[in-house]
Design a protein around this motif. Structure first.
Motif, mmCIF file in Angstrom:
data_model
loop_
_atom_site.group_PDB
_atom_site.id
_atom_site.type_symbol
_atom_site.label_atom_id
_atom_site.label_comp_id
_atom_site.label_asym_id
_atom_site.label_seq_id
_atom_site.Cartn_x
_atom_site.Cartn_y
_atom_site.Cartn_z
ATOM 1 N N VAL A 159 12.503 63.836 71.120
ATOM 2 C CA VAL A 159 11.766 63.718 69.865
ATOM 3 C C VAL A 159 10.610 64.715 69.848
ATOM 4 C CG1 VAL A 159 10.244 62.191 68.541
ATOM 5 C CG2 VAL A 159 12.425 61.357 69.416
ATOM 6 N N ILE A 160 9.879 64.761 70.980
ATOM 7 C CA ILE A 160 8.723 65.667 71.050
ATOM 8 C C ILE A 160 9.201 67.121 70.987
ATOM 9 C CG2 ILE A 160 6.849 66.478 72.508
ATOM 10 C CD1 ILE A 160 6.494 63.621 73.464
ATOM 11 N N ALA A 161 10.290 67.395 71.699
ATOM 12 C CA ALA A 161 10.783 68.778 71.732
ATOM 13 C C ALA A 161 11.223 69.223 70.338
ATOM 14 C CB ALA A 161 11.937 68.901 72.707
ATOM 15 N N LYS A 162 11.775 68.334 69.551
ATOM 16 C CA LYS A 162 12.232 68.701 68.209
ATOM 17 C C LYS A 162 11.048 68.856 67.260
ATOM 18 C CE LYS A 162 16.781 66.636 68.318
ATOM 19 N NZ LYS A 162 17.626 65.584 67.826
ATOM 20 N N GLY A 163 10.072 68.014 67.450
ATOM 21 C CA GLY A 163 8.972 68.031 66.487
ATOM 22 C C GLY A 163 7.811 68.903 66.942
ATOM 23 N N MET A 164 7.787 69.484 68.043
ATOM 24 C CA MET A 164 6.634 70.203 68.533
ATOM 25 C C MET A 164 6.902 71.710 68.495
ATOM 26 S SD MET A 164 4.743 69.799 72.130
ATOM 27 C CE MET A 164 4.355 68.143 71.940
ATOM 28 N N THR A 165 5.808 72.399 68.186
ATOM 29 C CA THR A 165 5.888 73.843 68.148
ATOM 30 C C THR A 165 5.292 74.392 69.417
ATOM 31 O OG1 THR A 165 3.732 73.993 67.097
ATOM 32 C CG2 THR A 165 5.639 73.916 65.630
ATOM 33 N N ALA A 166 5.375 75.657 69.601
ATOM 34 C CA ALA A 166 4.873 76.286 70.806
ATOM 35 C C ALA A 166 3.357 76.203 70.854
ATOM 36 C CB ALA A 166 5.313 77.733 70.880
ATOM 37 N N LYS A 167 2.725 76.247 69.720
ATOM 38 C CA LYS A 167 1.280 76.178 69.663
ATOM 39 C C LYS A 167 0.824 74.787 70.062
ATOM 40 C CE LYS A 167 -2.407 76.814 66.400
ATOM 41 N NZ LYS A 167 -2.793 76.955 65.031
ATOM 42 N N ASP A 168 1.510 73.726 69.607
ATOM 43 C CA ASP A 168 1.163 72.350 69.974
ATOM 44 C C ASP A 168 1.374 72.127 71.467
ATOM 45 O OD1 ASP A 168 0.566 71.739 67.357
ATOM 46 O OD2 ASP A 168 2.561 70.900 66.930
ATOM 47 N N ALA A 169 2.431 72.680 72.008
ATOM 48 C CA ALA A 169 2.732 72.531 73.432
ATOM 49 C C ALA A 169 1.647 73.185 74.260
ATOM 50 C CB ALA A 169 4.088 73.113 73.761
ATOM 51 N N GLY A 170 1.173 74.342 73.876
ATOM 52 C CA GLY A 170 0.107 75.025 74.607
ATOM 53 C C GLY A 170 -1.163 74.210 74.578
ATOM 54 N N GLY A 171 -1.480 73.578 73.443
ATOM 55 C CA GLY A 171 -2.670 72.741 73.314
ATOM 56 C C GLY A 171 -2.582 71.527 74.224
ATOM 57 N N LEU A 172 -1.397 70.944 74.300
ATOM 58 C CA LEU A 172 -1.204 69.776 75.186
ATOM 59 C C LEU A 172 -1.375 70.171 76.646
ATOM 60 C CD1 LEU A 172 1.763 67.847 73.534
ATOM 61 C CD2 LEU A 172 -0.564 67.067 73.781
ATOM 62 N N ILE A 173 -0.888 71.323 76.994
ATOM 63 C CA ILE A 173 -0.995 71.794 78.384
ATOM 64 C C ILE A 173 -2.460 72.039 78.712
ATOM 65 C CG2 ILE A 173 -0.450 73.681 79.954
ATOM 66 C CD1 ILE A 173 2.276 73.852 78.596
ATOM 67 N N ASP A 174 -3.229 72.630 77.810
ATOM 68 C CA ASP A 174 -4.645 72.906 78.054
ATOM 69 C C ASP A 174 -5.422 71.595 78.183
ATOM 70 O OD1 ASP A 174 -4.281 75.616 78.015
ATOM 71 O OD2 ASP A 174 -4.773 75.836 75.876
ATOM 72 N N ALA A 175 -5.097 70.609 77.343
ATOM 73 C CA ALA A 175 -5.778 69.313 77.399
ATOM 74 C C ALA A 175 -5.472 68.625 78.724
ATOM 75 C CB ALA A 175 -5.343 68.424 76.228
ATOM 76 N N ALA A 176 -4.222 68.725 79.208
ATOM 77 C CA ALA A 176 -3.832 68.098 80.474
ATOM 78 C C ALA A 176 -4.559 68.769 81.627
ATOM 79 C CB ALA A 176 -2.331 68.178 80.662
ATOM 80 N N ILE A 177 -4.729 70.085 81.592
ATOM 81 C CA ILE A 177 -5.428 70.808 82.660
ATOM 82 C C ILE A 177 -6.885 70.406 82.657
ATOM 83 C CG2 ILE A 177 -6.178 73.093 83.427
ATOM 84 C CD1 ILE A 177 -3.496 74.172 82.468
ATOM 85 N N LYS A 178 -7.467 70.257 81.494
ATOM 86 C CA LYS A 178 -8.867 69.876 81.399
ATOM 87 C C LYS A 178 -9.056 68.462 81.945
ATOM 88 C CE LYS A 178 -12.399 69.307 77.936
ATOM 89 N NZ LYS A 178 -12.695 69.236 76.531
ATOM 90 N N ASP A 179 -8.142 67.511 81.640
ATOM 91 C CA ASP A 179 -8.242 66.149 82.150
ATOM 92 C C ASP A 179 -8.134 66.124 83.683
ATOM 93 O OD1 ASP A 179 -8.590 64.975 79.696
ATOM 94 O OD2 ASP A 179 -6.466 64.399 79.449
ATOM 95 N N VAL A 180 -7.261 66.912 84.171
ATOM 96 C CA VAL A 180 -7.069 66.974 85.626
ATOM 97 C C VAL A 180 -8.300 67.566 86.265
ATOM 98 C CG1 VAL A 180 -5.720 68.056 87.491
ATOM 99 C CG2 VAL A 180 -4.571 67.068 85.521
ATOM 100 N N GLY A 181 -8.861 68.570 85.674
ATOM 101 C CA GLY A 181 -10.039 69.198 86.225
ATOM 102 C C GLY A 181 -11.198 68.222 86.242
ATOM 103 N N GLU A 182 -11.354 67.401 85.226
ATOM 104 C CA GLU A 182 -12.441 66.437 85.176
ATOM 105 C C GLU A 182 -12.238 65.326 86.215
ATOM 106 O OE1 GLU A 182 -12.676 64.967 81.194
ATOM 107 O OE2 GLU A 182 -13.416 66.878 80.384
ATOM 108 N N LYS A 183 -11.050 64.935 86.366
ATOM 109 C CA LYS A 183 -10.769 63.830 87.287
ATOM 110 C C LYS A 183 -10.865 64.261 88.769
ATOM 111 C CE LYS A 183 -8.147 61.055 84.149
ATOM 112 N NZ LYS A 183 -6.975 60.401 83.786
#
Length: 185
Positions: A159-183
């Motif tokens: 579902v996510i792969a069908k509905g997500m664009t490359a720009k949204d995927a990059g934003g999710l990856i950056d948010a995940a890296i930031k969460d990991v960095g904080e933790k």
């Protein structure tokens, strides 16, 4: 005295008057035979043959008496040995009866113990089988949940792969890296 009486009775029993003619003549055979017989008896008496015969008979009687005494003592000994063996046989029979009775009791006790052991073994096996069933059930439930999670993840991924664009995927990856960095810091 015995010899005189024996000789007198022998002469009286002798048929001296059976021959004809004068009895006290050497021509009379009966008289000659009577004299020879009396001389024979005298010779036997002189040589002490009756005493020797009596002594031989007495010694034979003593030997027989000794043999009878020995046979009697052997018989008594044999009877005592027989009584001893019969007593021992009775004791052995009693012991054998006791052994058989003990063996029967032990066999009954062993059968009772075997029944109890069998019951406890069956109970243990039943418990082990129930434990295995519970474990298999838990394992099956876990597999079903894991499969459900995997299917859900795959479905979400699709579902996510069908509905997500490359720009949204990059934003999710950056948010995940930031969460990991904080933790981590």
């Amino acid at each position: 005295m015995k010899t005189v009486l024996t000789s007198a009775f022998t002469l009286m029993a002798f048929p001296a008057l059976a021959a004809g003619g004068p009895f006290f003549s050497l021509n009379n055979t009966d008289f000659v035979v009577a004299i020879a017989f009396v001389l024979f008896l005298a010779l036997l008496t002189y040589l002490k043959v009756p005493g020797k015969l009596a002594g031989m008979l007495d010694s034979r009687a003593d030997g027989i008496r000794a043999e009878l005494d020995e046979a009697r003592s052997l018989r008594e000994e044999a009877q005592s040995i027989l009584a001893d063996y019969e007593r021992k046989q009775q004791e052995v029979q009693t012991q054998a009866d006791k052994i058989v009775a003990t063996a029967k009791e032990e066999a009954k006790a062993a059968a009772t113990k075997a029944k109890e052991d069998l019951k406890s073994s069956i109970a243990r096996r039943m418990q082990a089988a129930e434990d295995q069933i519970a474990s298999a059930q838990a394992s099956a439930v876990k597999e079903v949940r894991d499969s459900a999670v995997n299917v859900a993840i795959q479905a979400a991924n699709d579902v996510i792969a069908k509905g997500m664009t490359a720009k949204d995927a990059g934003g999710l990856i950056d948010a995940a890296i930031k969460d990991v960095g904080e933790k981590l810091h």
